[in-house]
Write a protein that holds these residues in place. Structure first.
Motif, PDB file in Angstrom:
ATOM      1  N   ASN A   1      81.481  27.665  21.196  1.00 51.18           N
ATOM      2  CA  ASN A   1      81.061  27.385  20.246  1.00 51.18           C
ATOM      3  C   ASN A   1      80.869  26.006  19.807  1.00 51.18           C
ATOM      4  OD1 ASN A   1      79.962  28.484  17.874  1.00 51.18           O
ATOM      5  ND2 ASN A   1      81.379  29.529  17.249  1.00 51.18           N
ATOM      6  N   PHE A   2      82.038  25.164  20.058  1.00 49.92           N
ATOM      7  CA  PHE A   2      81.979  23.694  20.093  1.00 49.92           C
ATOM      8  C   PHE A   2      80.603  23.060  20.761  1.00 49.92           C
ATOM      9  CE2 PHE A   2      83.240  19.740  21.882  1.00 49.92           C
ATOM     10  CZ  PHE A   2      83.158  18.899  20.721  1.00 49.92           C
ATOM     11  N   ALA A   3      80.648  23.484  22.061  1.00 48.52           N
ATOM     12  CA  ALA A   3      79.701  22.984  23.008  1.00 48.52           C
ATOM     13  C   ALA A   3      78.174  23.469  22.646  1.00 48.52           C
ATOM     14  CB  ALA A   3      79.948  23.472  24.330  1.00 48.52           C
ATOM     15  N   TYR A   4      78.098  24.820  22.244  1.00 50.87           N
ATOM     16  CA  TYR A   4      76.845  25.195  21.567  1.00 50.87           C
ATOM     17  C   TYR A   4      76.565  24.489  20.344  1.00 50.87           C
ATOM     18  CZ  TYR A   4      74.041  28.463  18.707  1.00 50.87           C
ATOM     19  OH  TYR A   4      73.009  29.039  17.845  1.00 50.87           O
ATOM     20  N   THR A   5      77.226  24.112  19.540  1.00 48.49           N
ATOM     21  CA  THR A   5      77.040  23.671  18.055  1.00 48.49           C
ATOM     22  C   THR A   5      76.459  22.205  18.493  1.00 48.49           C
ATOM     23  OG1 THR A   5      78.503  24.696  17.000  1.00 48.49           O
ATOM     24  CG2 THR A   5      77.800  22.665  16.178  1.00 48.49           C
ATOM     25  N   LEU A   6      77.326  21.384  19.450  1.00 43.83           N
ATOM     26  CA  LEU A   6      76.694  20.006  19.824  1.00 43.83           C
ATOM     27  C   LEU A   6      75.445  19.784  20.390  1.00 43.83           C
ATOM     28  CD1 LEU A   6      78.754  17.536  19.988  1.00 43.83           C
ATOM     29  CD2 LEU A   6      79.068  17.753  22.380  1.00 43.83           C
ATOM     30  N   VAL A   7      75.158  20.748  21.237  1.00 46.60           N
ATOM     31  CA  VAL A   7      73.758  20.930  21.928  1.00 46.60           C
ATOM     32  C   VAL A   7      72.889  21.192  20.738  1.00 46.60           C
ATOM     33  CG1 VAL A   7      72.383  22.161  23.454  1.00 46.60           C
ATOM     34  CG2 VAL A   7      74.487  21.754  24.197  1.00 46.60           C
ATOM     35  N   VAL A   8      72.886  22.157  20.026  1.00 43.67           N
ATOM     36  CA  VAL A   8      72.012  22.657  19.277  1.00 43.67           C
ATOM     37  C   VAL A   8      71.600  21.595  18.051  1.00 43.67           C
ATOM     38  CG1 VAL A   8      70.954  24.402  17.858  1.00 43.67           C
ATOM     39  CG2 VAL A   8      72.121  25.018  19.882  1.00 43.67           C
ATOM     40  N   ILE A   9      72.487  21.091  17.312  1.00 41.21           N
ATOM     41  CA  ILE A   9      72.497  20.169  16.125  1.00 41.21           C
ATOM     42  C   ILE A   9      71.710  18.954  16.570  1.00 41.21           C
ATOM     43  CG2 ILE A   9      74.665  19.104  16.471  1.00 41.21           C
ATOM     44  CD1 ILE A   9      72.823  20.155  13.222  1.00 41.21           C
ATOM     45  N   ASN A  10      72.043  18.630  17.975  1.00 40.81           N
ATOM     46  CA  ASN A  10      71.505  17.153  18.269  1.00 40.81           C
ATOM     47  C   ASN A  10      70.137  17.415  18.514  1.00 40.81           C
ATOM     48  OD1 ASN A  10      73.310  14.840  17.812  1.00 40.81           O
ATOM     49  ND2 ASN A  10      74.756  16.372  18.860  1.00 40.81           N
ATOM     50  N   TYR A  11      69.844  18.688  19.308  1.00 40.18           N
ATOM     51  CA  TYR A  11      68.467  18.865  19.684  1.00 40.18           C
ATOM     52  C   TYR A  11      67.523  19.114  18.361  1.00 40.18           C
ATOM     53  CZ  TYR A  11      64.713  22.306  21.178  1.00 40.18           C
ATOM     54  OH  TYR A  11      63.656  22.852  20.992  1.00 40.18           O
ATOM     55  N   SER A  12      68.070  19.618  17.392  1.00 42.18           N
ATOM     56  CA  SER A  12      67.196  20.272  16.142  1.00 42.18           C
ATOM     57  C   SER A  12      67.119  18.843  15.653  1.00 42.18           C
ATOM     58  CB  SER A  12      68.097  21.402  15.447  1.00 42.18           C
ATOM     59  OG  SER A  12      68.400  22.345  16.252  1.00 42.18           O
ATOM     60  N   SER A  13      67.780  17.967  15.407  1.00 45.74           N
ATOM     61  CA  SER A  13      67.676  16.947  14.496  1.00 45.74           C
ATOM     62  C   SER A  13      66.496  16.007  14.881  1.00 45.74           C
ATOM     63  CB  SER A  13      68.974  15.935  14.429  1.00 45.74           C
ATOM     64  OG  SER A  13      69.233  15.315  15.731  1.00 45.74           O
ATOM     65  N   VAL A  14      65.866  15.954  16.130  1.00 42.60           N
ATOM     66  CA  VAL A  14      64.854  15.402  16.557  1.00 42.60           C
ATOM     67  C   VAL A  14      63.813  15.659  15.549  1.00 42.60           C
ATOM     68  CG1 VAL A  14      63.305  15.082  18.298  1.00 42.60           C
ATOM     69  CG2 VAL A  14      65.504  15.197  18.898  1.00 42.60           C
ATOM     70  N   GLY A  15      63.652  16.871  15.201  1.00 44.38           N
ATOM     71  CA  GLY A  15      62.474  17.122  14.218  1.00 44.38           C
ATOM     72  C   GLY A  15      62.703  16.544  13.048  1.00 44.38           C
ATOM     73  N   PHE A  16      63.836  16.444  12.382  1.00 39.08           N
ATOM     74  CA  PHE A  16      64.156  15.858  11.182  1.00 39.08           C
ATOM     75  C   PHE A  16      63.866  14.487  11.434  1.00 39.08           C
ATOM     76  CE2 PHE A  16      66.751  14.030   7.829  1.00 39.08           C
ATOM     77  CZ  PHE A  16      66.807  15.002   6.836  1.00 39.08           C
ATOM     78  N   LEU A  17      63.900  13.744  12.365  1.00 35.75           N
ATOM     79  CA  LEU A  17      63.748  12.322  12.559  1.00 35.75           C
ATOM     80  C   LEU A  17      62.263  12.196  12.815  1.00 35.75           C
ATOM     81  CD1 LEU A  17      67.177  11.595  14.586  1.00 35.75           C
ATOM     82  CD2 LEU A  17      66.708  11.036  12.197  1.00 35.75           C
ATOM     83  N   VAL A  18      61.797  12.725  13.604  1.00 40.51           N
ATOM     84  CA  VAL A  18      60.221  12.331  14.019  1.00 40.51           C
ATOM     85  C   VAL A  18      59.204  12.873  13.130  1.00 40.51           C
ATOM     86  CG1 VAL A  18      60.988  12.187  16.525  1.00 40.51           C
ATOM     87  CG2 VAL A  18      60.042  14.036  15.817  1.00 40.51           C
ATOM     88  N   LEU A  19      59.372  14.177  12.586  1.00 36.83           N
ATOM     89  CA  LEU A  19      58.647  14.587  11.512  1.00 36.83           C
ATOM     90  C   LEU A  19      57.306  15.102  12.036  1.00 36.83           C
ATOM     91  CD1 LEU A  19      59.230  12.290   8.450  1.00 36.83           C
ATOM     92  CD2 LEU A  19      60.509  14.325   9.150  1.00 36.83           C
ATOM     93  N   ASN A  20      56.711  14.418  12.834  1.00 43.53           N
ATOM     94  CA  ASN A  20      55.203  14.955  13.434  1.00 43.53           C
ATOM     95  C   ASN A  20      55.279  16.178  14.094  1.00 43.53           C
ATOM     96  OD1 ASN A  20      53.328  14.727  15.769  1.00 43.53           O
ATOM     97  ND2 ASN A  20      52.272  13.836  13.956  1.00 43.53           N
ATOM     98  N   LEU A  21      54.504  17.119  13.969  1.00 45.07           N
ATOM     99  CA  LEU A  21      54.564  18.305  14.743  1.00 45.07           C
ATOM    100  C   LEU A  21      54.508  18.141  16.165  1.00 45.07           C
ATOM    101  CD1 LEU A  21      54.804  21.471  14.884  1.00 45.07           C
ATOM    102  CD2 LEU A  21      52.105  21.588  14.525  1.00 45.07           C
ATOM    103  N   HIS A  22      53.537  17.308  16.482  1.00 46.93           N
ATOM    104  CA  HIS A  22      53.270  17.026  18.001  1.00 46.93           C
ATOM    105  C   HIS A  22      54.047  16.507  18.559  1.00 46.93           C
ATOM    106  CE1 HIS A  22      51.125  15.857  21.785  1.00 46.93           C
ATOM    107  NE2 HIS A  22      51.493  14.758  21.587  1.00 46.93           N
ATOM    108  N   GLU A  23      55.178  15.477  17.995  1.00 49.73           N
ATOM    109  CA  GLU A  23      55.959  14.575  18.589  1.00 49.73           C
ATOM    110  C   GLU A  23      57.353  15.542  18.641  1.00 49.73           C
ATOM    111  OE1 GLU A  23      56.854  11.029  16.638  1.00 49.73           O
ATOM    112  OE2 GLU A  23      54.809  10.352  16.474  1.00 49.73           O
TER     113      GLU A  23
END
Length: 465
Positions: free
Chosen positions: A403-425
């Motif tokens: 569960n710890f490894a799963y959280t580490l992988v998914v949260i940092n992957y997901s945060s890319v959308g929060f940072l770059v914002l653009n759909l294509h990027e």
């Protein structure tokens, strides 16, 4: 204009624009100004001081237009309570969010922040949550506990309409005006009037805020130093550069992790300064720890648990350690209010809450994707936790690590959308690592439906608890 010229060398030396530097100086000023609040006489003078400082700092940071936007939101909230009390909560919710979305679209706030600029939409976001919570609490004041009020609703309900001065002081209180944390009108009134835990009759002497304030300021300094050190090595622009596409999978994945890790320290800095400001004013005090001797708690000002975020054992705990006060607001005013009486919350309530959070941040595809991803991430983590609970102690630890490894992988992957914002990027960055952070949660959810763990036997003591 003269101020702009004078600030240019300082702004250039730390690598920010003049508007951002002006905001940072006003933001830092909330700490000493909140300290001065302590010596202002109670009630009306305190409300006037809170409102006056909030208006002044907003004007210096963002100009006259910011206070006009604040005035519109304040009038939406107060007029709804004054004229439509039975429906003021839901009315303020839709009108307040509607106006905030309009401001997001007009200013294109996400692009401004991404490019290193600043505008007043951050303060408008905080104000929107304040006016909505106040309206719902005034609406709840019509009800009785036996009519189905939850504990939080009963605790924060308002039985009488706050005066306009009290309302404006609450909305523009300088300690939380720029970046939160969000707090309740009931607590603000008790604080300004010396009631509740702030009264002379409350347990223990008046607690000293200085140690907790210094701790928060030291934490803020460390967070900013680490952010400034890391950000040149992990710029967001790298995701659109040809060299990124040439990297192997693990290097791309590692870069996504470090980009999310780096960006978080900026938020840790901002929330640490806000925490110091709220604590030094006294509002951050939240009661006494049952110890000998009793120790003061300052949880009301706490908006992030840094170690809790970075070493989260489960995605489910992320809302309890990240942007804590907004997460609490979403639970009380969205999640719980969507649950029908006598029924348990499910994925719909979770998804709706995360969608509202996305809209609150701004109308960008990256925000929507991030918060939908968050709902999937939490649901997947719950499936892993259910398996963990059904395992023998010797096997349970393996699922804790999973569960710890799963959280580490998914949260940092997901945060890319929060940072770059653009759909294509966003989609390009996700696709570069084969959408691993989207596939994993969906896989866990589906497996959780197929492989249903047996319920662990519970002792009589556990059942009673």
């Amino acid at each position: 204009m003269a101020m702009e010229v004078e600030l240019e060398p300082m702004a250039a030396s730390i690598g920010v624009t003049v508007p951002v530097l002006r905001f940072l100086l006003c933001f830092a000023a909330t700490v000493p100004l909140s300290f001065l609040w302590r010596i202002v006489p109670r009630c009306l003078p305190k409300h006037l001081y809170s409102a006056g400082v909030g208006v002044s700092l907003s004007y210096i940071s963002f100009g006259l237009s910011s206070n006009m936007h604040f005035l519109v939101l304040i009038m939406i909230g107060y007029s709804s309570m004054l004229l439509f009390r039975p429906r003021c909560g839901i009315l303020t919710f839709f009108l307040g969010f509607g106006y905030l979305i309009g401001c997001h679209v007009y200013y294109m706030s996400g692009d401004v922040w991404k490019d290193g600029g600043i505008d007043d939409t951050g303060a408008l976001m905080v104000l929107t949550l304040k006016i909505i919570s106040c309206s719902f609490n005034y609406n709840d004041g019509l009800l009785k506990e036996e009519e189905g009020l939850r504990e939080a609703q009963w605790k924060y309900r308002l039985t009488k309409l706050p005066s306009l001065v009290e309302y404006i002081g609450y909305c523009l209180c300088c300690g939380s005006h720029f970046a939160g944390p969000v707090f309740e009108m009931k607590d603000y009134l008790d604080w300004t009037e010396g009631k509740g835990i702030w009264s002379k009759e409350a347990k223990g002497p008046s607690p000293s805020p200085y140690g907790a304030t210094i701790r928060a300021l030291i934490q803020a300094g460390f967070c900013m130093a680490l952010y400034l050190y890391l950000v040149p090595y992990f710029p967001l622009s790298r995701f659109t550069e040809p060299i990124y596409q040439e990297w192997a999978f693990w290097k791309k994945f590692g870069y996504q992790y470090m980009s999310g890790f780096t960006a978080r320290w900026k938020y840790y800095f901002i929330w640490s300064v806000s925490e110091a400001s709220i604590i030094i004013s006294g509002l951050g005090f939240s009661g006494w720890v049952n110890s000998s001797p009793p120790k003061p708690r300052w949880d009301r000002a706490k908006n992030v648990d840094i170690l809790g975020v970075e070493f989260a054992k489960s995605s489910v705990v992320i809302p309890t350690v990240w942007n804590i006060q907004v997460s609490t607001w979403l639970r009380h005013y969205v999640y719980e209010r969507l649950v029908q009486s006598g029924k348990k919350p499910g994925f719909f309530q979770l998804l709706a809450t995360q969608t509202i959070s996305a809209i609150w941040h701004g109308v960008y595809p990256g925000y929507i994707i991030f918060f939908v991803q968050s709902a999937l991430m939490i649901a997947g983590s719950r499936a892993i936790y259910r398996w963990q609970q059904a395992m023998a102690p010797s096997m349970a630890n393996a699922f804790v690590f999973l569960n710890f490894a799963y959280t580490l992988v998914v949260i940092n992957y997901s945060s890319v959308g929060f940072l770059v914002l653009n759909l294509h990027e966003t989609l390009a960055a996700f696709g570069s690592v084969y959408y691993i952070g989207t596939i994993l949660p969906i896989l866990m959810i589906l497996l959780g439906k197929v492989i249903k763990p047996r319920r662990p036997a519970r002792s009589k003591a556990q059942k009673e608890q």
